[in-house]
Design an enzyme around this catalytic site. Structure first.
Site, PDB file in Angstrom:
ATOM      1  N   ILE A  58       0.847  -1.204   0.000  1.00  0.00           N
ATOM      2  CA  ILE A  58       0.000   0.000   0.000  1.00  0.00           C
ATOM      3  C   ILE A  58       0.880   1.251   0.000  1.00  0.00           C
ATOM      4  CG2 ILE A  58      -1.955   1.190   1.065  1.00  0.00           C
ATOM      5  CD1 ILE A  58      -2.671  -1.455   2.454  1.00  0.00           C
TER       6      ILE A  58
ATOM      7  N   THR B 284       7.526  -4.730  15.599  1.00  0.00           N
ATOM      8  CA  THR B 284       7.302  -3.603  14.667  1.00  0.00           C
ATOM      9  C   THR B 284       5.984  -2.885  14.955  1.00  0.00           C
ATOM     10  OG1 THR B 284       8.692  -4.377  12.865  1.00  0.00           O
ATOM     11  CG2 THR B 284       6.778  -3.063  12.240  1.00  0.00           C
TER      12      THR B 284
ATOM     13  N   ILE C  83      11.477   1.766  11.881  1.00  0.00           N
ATOM     14  CA  ILE C  83      10.731   2.773  12.669  1.00  0.00           C
ATOM     15  C   ILE C  83      11.066   2.683  14.158  1.00  0.00           C
ATOM     16  CG2 ILE C  83       8.800   3.147  11.066  1.00  0.00           C
ATOM     17  CD1 ILE C  83       7.128   1.250  12.927  1.00  0.00           C
TER      18      ILE C  83
ATOM     19  N   ASN D 266      -7.289  -4.906   1.118  1.00  0.00           N
ATOM     20  CA  ASN D 266      -6.851  -4.254  -0.127  1.00  0.00           C
ATOM     21  C   ASN D 266      -6.422  -5.295  -1.159  1.00  0.00           C
ATOM     22  OD1 ASN D 266      -5.401  -1.056   0.512  1.00  0.00           O
ATOM     23  ND2 ASN D 266      -6.732  -2.139   1.916  1.00  0.00           N
TER      24      ASN D 266
ATOM     25  N   ALA E 198       4.604  -1.966   8.932  1.00  0.00           N
ATOM     26  CA  ALA E 198       4.030  -2.988   9.815  1.00  0.00           C
ATOM     27  C   ALA E 198       4.380  -4.365   9.273  1.00  0.00           C
ATOM     28  CB  ALA E 198       2.510  -2.846   9.870  1.00  0.00           C
TER      29      ALA E 198
ATOM     30  N   LYS F  42      -1.965  -4.694  15.871  1.00  0.00           N
ATOM     31  CA  LYS F  42      -2.452  -3.458  15.251  1.00  0.00           C
ATOM     32  C   LYS F  42      -3.384  -2.721  16.229  1.00  0.00           C
ATOM     33  CE  LYS F  42      -1.911  -2.011  11.617  1.00  0.00           C
ATOM     34  NZ  LYS F  42      -0.845  -1.113  11.051  1.00  0.00           N
TER      35      LYS F  42
ATOM     36  N   THR G  79      -6.252  -1.391  10.345  1.00  0.00           N
ATOM     37  CA  THR G  79      -7.067  -2.399   9.678  1.00  0.00           C
ATOM     38  C   THR G  79      -8.434  -2.559  10.356  1.00  0.00           C
ATOM     39  OG1 THR G  79      -7.198  -4.796   9.382  1.00  0.00           O
ATOM     40  CG2 THR G  79      -5.762  -4.053  11.116  1.00  0.00           C
ATOM     41  N   ASP G  80      -9.404  -3.085   9.602  1.00  0.00           N
ATOM     42  CA  ASP G  80     -10.709  -3.396  10.199  1.00  0.00           C
ATOM     43  C   ASP G  80     -10.626  -4.634  11.098  1.00  0.00           C
ATOM     44  OD1 ASP G  80     -10.405  -5.345   8.209  1.00  0.00           O
ATOM     45  OD2 ASP G  80     -12.364  -4.995   7.271  1.00  0.00           O
ATOM     46  N   GLU G  81      -9.505  -5.380  11.002  1.00  0.00           N
ATOM     47  CA  GLU G  81      -9.414  -6.642  11.754  1.00  0.00           C
ATOM     48  C   GLU G  81      -9.362  -6.411  13.262  1.00  0.00           C
ATOM     49  OE1 GLU G  81      -6.864  -9.595  10.021  1.00  0.00           O
ATOM     50  OE2 GLU G  81      -7.042  -8.702   8.045  1.00  0.00           O
TER      51      GLU G  81
ATOM     52  N   TYR H 167      -1.674 -10.703  14.667  1.00  0.00           N
ATOM     53  CA  TYR H 167      -1.594  -9.515  13.797  1.00  0.00           C
ATOM     54  C   TYR H 167      -2.581  -8.454  14.251  1.00  0.00           C
ATOM     55  CZ  TYR H 167      -2.773  -6.493   9.846  1.00  0.00           C
ATOM     56  OH  TYR H 167      -3.057  -5.391   9.067  1.00  0.00           O
TER      57      TYR H 167
HETATM   58  P1  NAD Z   1       3.226  -4.842   3.471  1.00  0.00           P
HETATM   59  O1  NAD Z   1       3.578  -5.998   4.360  1.00  0.00           O
HETATM   60  O2  NAD Z   1       3.115  -5.048   2.001  1.00  0.00           O
HETATM   61  O3  NAD Z   1       4.293  -3.665   3.676  1.00  0.00           O
HETATM   62  C1  NAD Z   1       4.810  -3.303   4.916  1.00  0.00           C
HETATM   63  C2  NAD Z   1       6.037  -2.434   4.668  1.00  0.00           C
HETATM   64  O4  NAD Z   1       6.564  -2.038   5.942  1.00  0.00           O
HETATM   65  C3  NAD Z   1       7.180  -3.180   3.950  1.00  0.00           C
HETATM   66  O5  NAD Z   1       7.725  -2.343   2.953  1.00  0.00           O
HETATM   67  C4  NAD Z   1       8.187  -3.449   5.047  1.00  0.00           C
HETATM   68  O6  NAD Z   1       9.521  -3.517   4.575  1.00  0.00           O
HETATM   69  C5  NAD Z   1       7.974  -2.254   5.953  1.00  0.00           C
HETATM   70  N1  NAD Z   1       8.367  -2.509   7.345  1.00  0.00           N
HETATM   71  C6  NAD Z   1       8.098  -3.614   8.090  1.00  0.00           C
HETATM   72  N2  NAD Z   1       8.643  -3.485   9.303  1.00  0.00           N
HETATM   73  C7  NAD Z   1       9.238  -2.258   9.345  1.00  0.00           C
HETATM   74  C8  NAD Z   1       9.941  -1.537  10.332  1.00  0.00           C
HETATM   75  N3  NAD Z   1      10.151  -2.057  11.553  1.00  0.00           N
HETATM   76  N4  NAD Z   1      10.410  -0.297  10.041  1.00  0.00           N
HETATM   77  C9  NAD Z   1      10.230   0.230   8.798  1.00  0.00           C
HETATM   78  N5  NAD Z   1       9.573  -0.426   7.816  1.00  0.00           N
HETATM   79  C10 NAD Z   1       9.074  -1.643   8.092  1.00  0.00           C
HETATM   80  O7  NAD Z   1       1.894  -4.260   4.084  1.00  0.00           O
HETATM   81  P2  NAD Z   1       0.695  -3.486   3.360  1.00  0.00           P
HETATM   82  O8  NAD Z   1      -0.298  -4.471   2.905  1.00  0.00           O
HETATM   83  O9  NAD Z   1       1.272  -2.506   2.420  1.00  0.00           O
HETATM   84  O10 NAD Z   1       0.071  -2.733   4.610  1.00  0.00           O
HETATM   85  C11 NAD Z   1       0.503  -1.424   4.981  1.00  0.00           C
HETATM   86  C12 NAD Z   1      -0.248  -0.993   6.228  1.00  0.00           C
HETATM   87  O11 NAD Z   1      -1.638  -0.992   5.968  1.00  0.00           O
HETATM   88  C13 NAD Z   1      -0.020  -1.920   7.423  1.00  0.00           C
HETATM   89  O12 NAD Z   1       0.072  -1.114   8.570  1.00  0.00           O
HETATM   90  C14 NAD Z   1      -1.293  -2.763   7.470  1.00  0.00           C
HETATM   91  O13 NAD Z   1      -1.586  -3.163   8.794  1.00  0.00           O
HETATM   92  C15 NAD Z   1      -2.310  -1.774   6.942  1.00  0.00           C
HETATM   93  N6  NAD Z   1      -3.469  -2.395   6.270  1.00  0.00           N
HETATM   94  C16 NAD Z   1      -3.277  -3.313   5.289  1.00  0.00           C
HETATM   95  C17 NAD Z   1      -4.388  -3.859   4.640  1.00  0.00           C
HETATM   96  C18 NAD Z   1      -4.227  -4.868   3.516  1.00  0.00           C
HETATM   97  O14 NAD Z   1      -5.223  -5.420   3.053  1.00  0.00           O
HETATM   98  N7  NAD Z   1      -3.025  -5.113   3.015  1.00  0.00           N
HETATM   99  C19 NAD Z   1      -5.674  -3.476   5.020  1.00  0.00           C
HETATM  100  C20 NAD Z   1      -5.823  -2.526   6.031  1.00  0.00           C
HETATM  101  C21 NAD Z   1      -4.713  -1.981   6.650  1.00  0.00           C
HETATM  102  P1  TYD Z   2      -5.552 -12.633   3.509  1.00  0.00           P
HETATM  103  O1  TYD Z   2      -5.303 -12.139   2.135  1.00  0.00           O
HETATM  104  O2  TYD Z   2      -4.446 -13.349   4.217  1.00  0.00           O
HETATM  105  O3  TYD Z   2      -6.084 -11.393   4.353  1.00  0.00           O
HETATM  106  P2  TYD Z   2      -6.732 -11.359   5.869  1.00  0.00           P
HETATM  107  O4  TYD Z   2      -6.463 -12.624   6.551  1.00  0.00           O
HETATM  108  O5  TYD Z   2      -5.966 -10.218   6.451  1.00  0.00           O
HETATM  109  O6  TYD Z   2      -8.189 -11.074   5.663  1.00  0.00           O
HETATM  110  O7  TYD Z   2      -6.795 -13.622   3.471  1.00  0.00           O
HETATM  111  C1  TYD Z   2      -8.057 -13.189   2.977  1.00  0.00           C
HETATM  112  C2  TYD Z   2      -9.022 -14.330   3.177  1.00  0.00           C
HETATM  113  O8  TYD Z   2      -8.621 -15.426   2.352  1.00  0.00           O
HETATM  114  C3  TYD Z   2      -9.031 -14.853   4.606  1.00  0.00           C
HETATM  115  O9  TYD Z   2     -10.372 -15.216   4.959  1.00  0.00           O
HETATM  116  C4  TYD Z   2      -8.166 -16.094   4.544  1.00  0.00           C
HETATM  117  C5  TYD Z   2      -8.377 -16.603   3.118  1.00  0.00           C
HETATM  118  N1  TYD Z   2      -7.216 -17.306   2.508  1.00  0.00           N
HETATM  119  C6  TYD Z   2      -7.389 -18.555   1.936  1.00  0.00           C
HETATM  120  O10 TYD Z   2      -8.508 -19.111   1.907  1.00  0.00           O
HETATM  121  N2  TYD Z   2      -6.312 -19.186   1.378  1.00  0.00           N
HETATM  122  C7  TYD Z   2      -5.067 -18.620   1.392  1.00  0.00           C
HETATM  123  O11 TYD Z   2      -4.092 -19.258   0.890  1.00  0.00           O
HETATM  124  C8  TYD Z   2      -4.900 -17.321   1.969  1.00  0.00           C
HETATM  125  C9  TYD Z   2      -3.557 -16.650   2.005  1.00  0.00           C
HETATM  126  C10 TYD Z   2      -6.009 -16.689   2.521  1.00  0.00           C
END
Ligand code: NAD
Ligand code: TYD
Length: 356
Positions: free
Chosen positions: A9, A96, A56, A186, A79, A160, A130-132, A156
């Site tokens: 993101i 982290t 961080i 996302n 994160a 958060k 996150t909504d989680e 996780y």
């Molecule tokens: P990601 O795992 O793809 O990226 C995380 C980034 O943080 C990486 O570039 C990693 O190198 C960096 N990082 C990890 N530990 C670090 C540290 N100690 N210091 C500096 N950098 C560090 O995650 P994402 O999917 O891009 O998510 C970004 C944020 O959005 C997270 O806080 C996550 O909780 C939140 N979020 C994600 C989703 C989703 O669906 N992916 C949804 C809601 C919220």
């Molecule tokens: P994920 O992308 O890991 O996001 P989150 O657990 O944060 O919602 O998983 C999305 C949904 O898909 C979750 O209900 C778990 C499921 N899932 C599978 O069924 N198979 C898989 O291999 C993975 C990674 C996730």
């Protein structure tokens, strides 16, 4: 300053930001397995973006960067972000997401205390969450509003939730001008193929099984990543200090429906040589422990206060995402070499298929 700027993101946020504005960004990223500077290859050499490799939690580094760059805002994406990894090894999540956010807040507080006038009044710390943190909904429960009680269920989401509480406390105790966003699942370009959508695309194209956990009826709300980035920009611009905003994609779907939609999109875009559907690769496997059944977001606060709504439907966002993965096989092959194989064996090697 954008932390986690090389992740999924964070890198989309940087790219979108520089498409809309010339205001420079300093990125701070530890470049863990999830951080990939290749995500920002298209802006290499662009003087508006500077990447600093660092943690961080590194107080000296963060304090130095704040003094050197004097940012008008921090957006904290950094994160550990994957639920399954948090089940296999929670320690990094505590370090982290909790300790790291705490140290970042401490440095920010010191920096903010030392600035004055307009610079102080307009400074913002935006925490991306996150909504989680809200836990799991029943099938007929109302979607999560910002008033919903926190009930995190995985290491996780618990980490958060802890970070959200720290951010909140720094506002209430020290007056730090914070904003928190809690977003749903996302998807889009540059997502590491450990998460559902890119994992399924990657496996399907390789002719490997598509591992659906449990009965496949867990529900998530899916948001296209650029809609999330757009919402964060809007919150940063006009959000009320101290407030939390939920962000969702208005696309609640069962996992099996997501996988079916992906298979159908791939059948159309890249038909298999033998003419069979990618759906034949679906394999139900042992469920994730503590697997939350349903997440859903009530967007009414951000809509009402900030006029934000998602632009993409699941169908349009998914089509763009599938096209991006088909067009970028080199990116996928770089991130799926080496340590990725170890992760696949840790998470899926011991997960038996369940016949349904
Ligand atoms: P990601 O795992 O793809 O990226 C995380 C980034 O943080 C990486 O570039 C990693 O190198 C960096 N990082 C990890 N530990 C670090 C540290 N100690 N210091 C500096 N950098 C560090 O995650 P994402 O999917 O891009 O998510 C970004 C944020 O959005 C997270 O806080 C996550 O909780 C939140 N979020 C994600 C989703 C989703 O669906 N992916 C949804 C809601 C919220
Ligand atoms: P994920 O992308 O890991 O996001 P989150 O657990 O944060 O919602 O998983 C999305 C949904 O898909 C979750 O209900 C778990 C499921 N899932 C599978 O069924 N198979 C898989 O291999 C993975 C990674 C996730």
């Amino acid at each position: 300053m954008v932390t986690g700027s090389s992740g999924f993101i964070g890198s989309n946020f940087v790219l979108d930001w520089l498409r809309c504005s010339d205001e420079p960004i300093v990125g701070l990223d530890a470049l863990t397995y999830a951080g990939n500077p290749e995500n920002l290859a298209s802006i290499q050499g662009d003087s508006r973006y500077t990447l600093v490799r660092g943690d961080i939690s590194d107080t000296n580094l963060v304090a130095d960067l704040l003094l050197r760059y004097a940012p008008r805002a921090i957006v904290n994406f950094a994160a550990e972000s994957h639920v399954d990894r948090s089940i296999h090894g929670p320690e990094d999540f505590i370090q982290t997401n909790i300790v790291g956010t705490f140290r970042l807040l401490e440095c920010t507080r010191a920096y903010w205390s030392g600035i004055h006038g307009d610079q102080k009044a307009s400074f913002r710390f935006t925490h991306v969450s996150t909504d989680e943190v809200y836990g799991s909904l029943g099938p007929t429960d109302l979607p999560f509003s910002e008033l919903r009680r926190y009930e995190p269920n995985s290491p996780y989401s618990a980490s958060k939730a802890a970070s959200d509480h720290l951010v909140r406390a720094y506002h209430h105790t020290y007056g730090l001008p914070i904003l928190t966003t809690n977003c749903s699942n996302n998807y889009g370009a540059f997502q590491f193929p450990e998460k559902l959508i890119p994992l399924m695309i990657h496996n399907a194209l390789a002719g490997k099984p598509l591992p659906v956990y449990g009965d496949g009826k867990n529900v998530r709300d899916w948001i296209y990543v650029c809609d999330h980035c757009d919402a964060i920009r809007r919150v940063l611009e006009a959000g009320r200090v101290g407030e939390t905003y939920n962000i969702g994609g208005c696309s609640e779907m069962k996992n099996i429906e997501v996988v079916h939609a992906l298979c159908d999109a791939l059948d159309a875009a890249r038909p298999r040589a033998d003419g069979s559907s990618y759906r034949t690769l679906i394999s139900f496997v042992r469920d994730r422990p503590g697997h939350d059944r349903r997440y859903a977001i009530d967007n009414s606060k951000i809509e009402r206060e900030l006029g934000w709504t998602p632009k993409e439907s699941f169908a349009t966002g998914l089509a763009k995402t599938v096209r991006w993965y088909l067009d970028n096989p080199a990116w996928v092959s770089h991130v799926t070499s080496g340590a990725y194989r170890q992760w696949v064996s840790t998470n899926y090697g011991t997960r038996p298929e369940v016949v349904r």
